[in-house]
Design a protein around this motif. Sequence first.
Motif, mmCIF file in Angstrom:
data_model
loop_
_atom_site.group_PDB
_atom_site.id
_atom_site.type_symbol
_atom_site.label_atom_id
_atom_site.label_comp_id
_atom_site.label_asym_id
_atom_site.label_seq_id
_atom_site.Cartn_x
_atom_site.Cartn_y
_atom_site.Cartn_z
ATOM 1 N N UNK A 173 38.709 25.020 44.298
ATOM 2 C CA UNK A 173 38.360 23.660 43.755
ATOM 3 C C UNK A 173 39.495 22.984 43.142
ATOM 4 N N UNK A 174 40.673 23.703 43.133
ATOM 5 C CA UNK A 174 42.015 23.227 42.533
ATOM 6 C C UNK A 174 42.560 22.159 43.997
ATOM 7 N N UNK A 175 43.245 21.241 43.217
ATOM 8 C CA UNK A 175 44.152 20.286 44.133
ATOM 9 C C UNK A 175 45.371 20.429 44.087
ATOM 10 N N UNK A 176 46.060 20.704 42.986
ATOM 11 C CA UNK A 176 47.665 20.541 43.128
ATOM 12 C C UNK A 176 48.093 22.134 43.633
ATOM 13 N N UNK A 177 49.081 22.388 44.066
ATOM 14 C CA UNK A 177 49.762 23.602 44.187
ATOM 15 C C UNK A 177 49.862 24.343 43.195
ATOM 16 N N UNK A 178 50.459 24.079 42.058
ATOM 17 C CA UNK A 178 50.696 24.745 41.120
ATOM 18 C C UNK A 178 49.200 25.486 40.498
ATOM 19 N N UNK A 179 48.195 24.654 40.509
ATOM 20 C CA UNK A 179 46.893 25.267 40.063
ATOM 21 C C UNK A 179 46.299 26.218 41.262
ATOM 22 N N UNK A 180 46.838 25.971 42.519
ATOM 23 C CA UNK A 180 46.273 26.696 43.632
ATOM 24 C C UNK A 180 46.967 27.911 43.275
#
Length: 517
Positions: free
Chosen positions: A443-450
Amino acid sequence: MSPFVRKVLTASGATAVQIADKTGGKYRIVEHLGSAHTPEDLAALVEAGKAKLRDPGQATLDFDTADKPRVASAVVKSSRSGLLIDTIRTVYERLGFDIIDDEAFFQLVAARLVEPTSKSDSVRVLDELGVDVVHRNTFLNSLVRAKDRDYRAQIAEKCFAHSVATTGISLLLYDVTTLYFEAEKEDALRQVGYSKERRVDPQIVVGLLVDRTGFPLEIGCFEGAKAETHTIIPVIKAFQDRHGVTDMVVGADAGMLSAKNLKELDDAGLRFIVGSRQTKAPHDLATHFRWNGEYTDDGQIIDTITPKGVKRLDPERVKKRREPVWSAEEHPDAWRVVWQYRRKRAMRDEQTLNLQRNRALAIIDGDKPAKKARFVKVTDEEKAFDEKAYERAMKLTGFKGYVTNIPVGTMPAAEVIGSYHDLWQVEQSFRMSKTDLRARPIFHRKRDAIEAHLTVVFTALAVSRFMQAATGASLKKIITSLRPLREFTGRVGGQDITFTPEVPRAVENMLQALEKS
């Protein structure tokens, strides 16, 4: 109304089990026993509740005095799945992951192991287990720290140390999978590409490197449209750079078989074992077919050579009955290839080919919609069955090839085959990450969060593989066995007393196995 065991369906789909009573038409919760996610969990919690109701000592304790009996109320203050959480923490620390001084990160890993869900819902999971849960915002901040402080590098170092001390890293296995997103639009990372789950959602490609037991060593994240063959070299090089490793064998399936990949692995001084495509068999086995016809003994192994690229091997070689013995010096334009024939595999291959044949004929006859299919030959808009292609394919049933740059003096053919067959371990790790750990949907959007999410999954996978190797039980079996065993803290006569659960023999054996590992 007397207390009774009550089952309530929660918003997450779990079943909450409670001890309750009903007064004046209203339910009063006496004690929350936990939430069940499987029939086994539910049965265990219901039985625990019934046992508490059958045993009046769990509700009140009698204290006789010299004057007259006095009854003191026993009030349950809290309960905790202590065995489960303590076991996870013990394994986490034994692997050295406590080098990361971040309780929120540990709790995210524990929640991922027990009941994979969103970061927000992890608060509920941990609360039900009796954990002193950090705030939801602390979880989100932990994901930021995971990227900024490079938690993955620290975890990878400890995974490497564990593998070196136990299994060894002489053979590493690599494979890829795809993880999809609940999103409508693509971006630079989340892209529509070839999906192993046949989905059309934006996805990412994840490469996983494990040791021969399936214990994770390195994980890589790539754009969803990136070809599988373009992922193996970056992951291997990241592993080499991180640990300074040069002497190892890398195993991968035929999807990684490209001339560029093999050359780069060879140039890096790495040895490899990669599955070959069956279409290469006629040329590789030309000598065998010339002298033996189509007959091959069950289990027969043919150790020969295969071209590195499009350049063909010397056609004159078939005049010699003996297969060439590969060496890098004598065969600069070829790799070693080991082929094996198995009758059981031939039967499976023939069944598949006959299904493809029937499908092709149905398309030609107009019984099925026209689409690209094997053995359908189109000439001047006329469809016909490609009999020659079908006969060639039937001739090769039962053969499986393994391309390598390891000389026969270093690794015999049978060992090459056995090493390649360890690839099921990396496939099992991917299945665990998708099912037991539910790495997707994301459910994450940004690469760092992924990337931070993948670090949590990577860490949880290492903990679960350790527990499974030590106990011989699946992660699901371990969780469902330990989760219902709760310890209860109550106040009796002004004193706090903790009651520990009775541990079944099977669970005792499981815990002892973990202690000895």
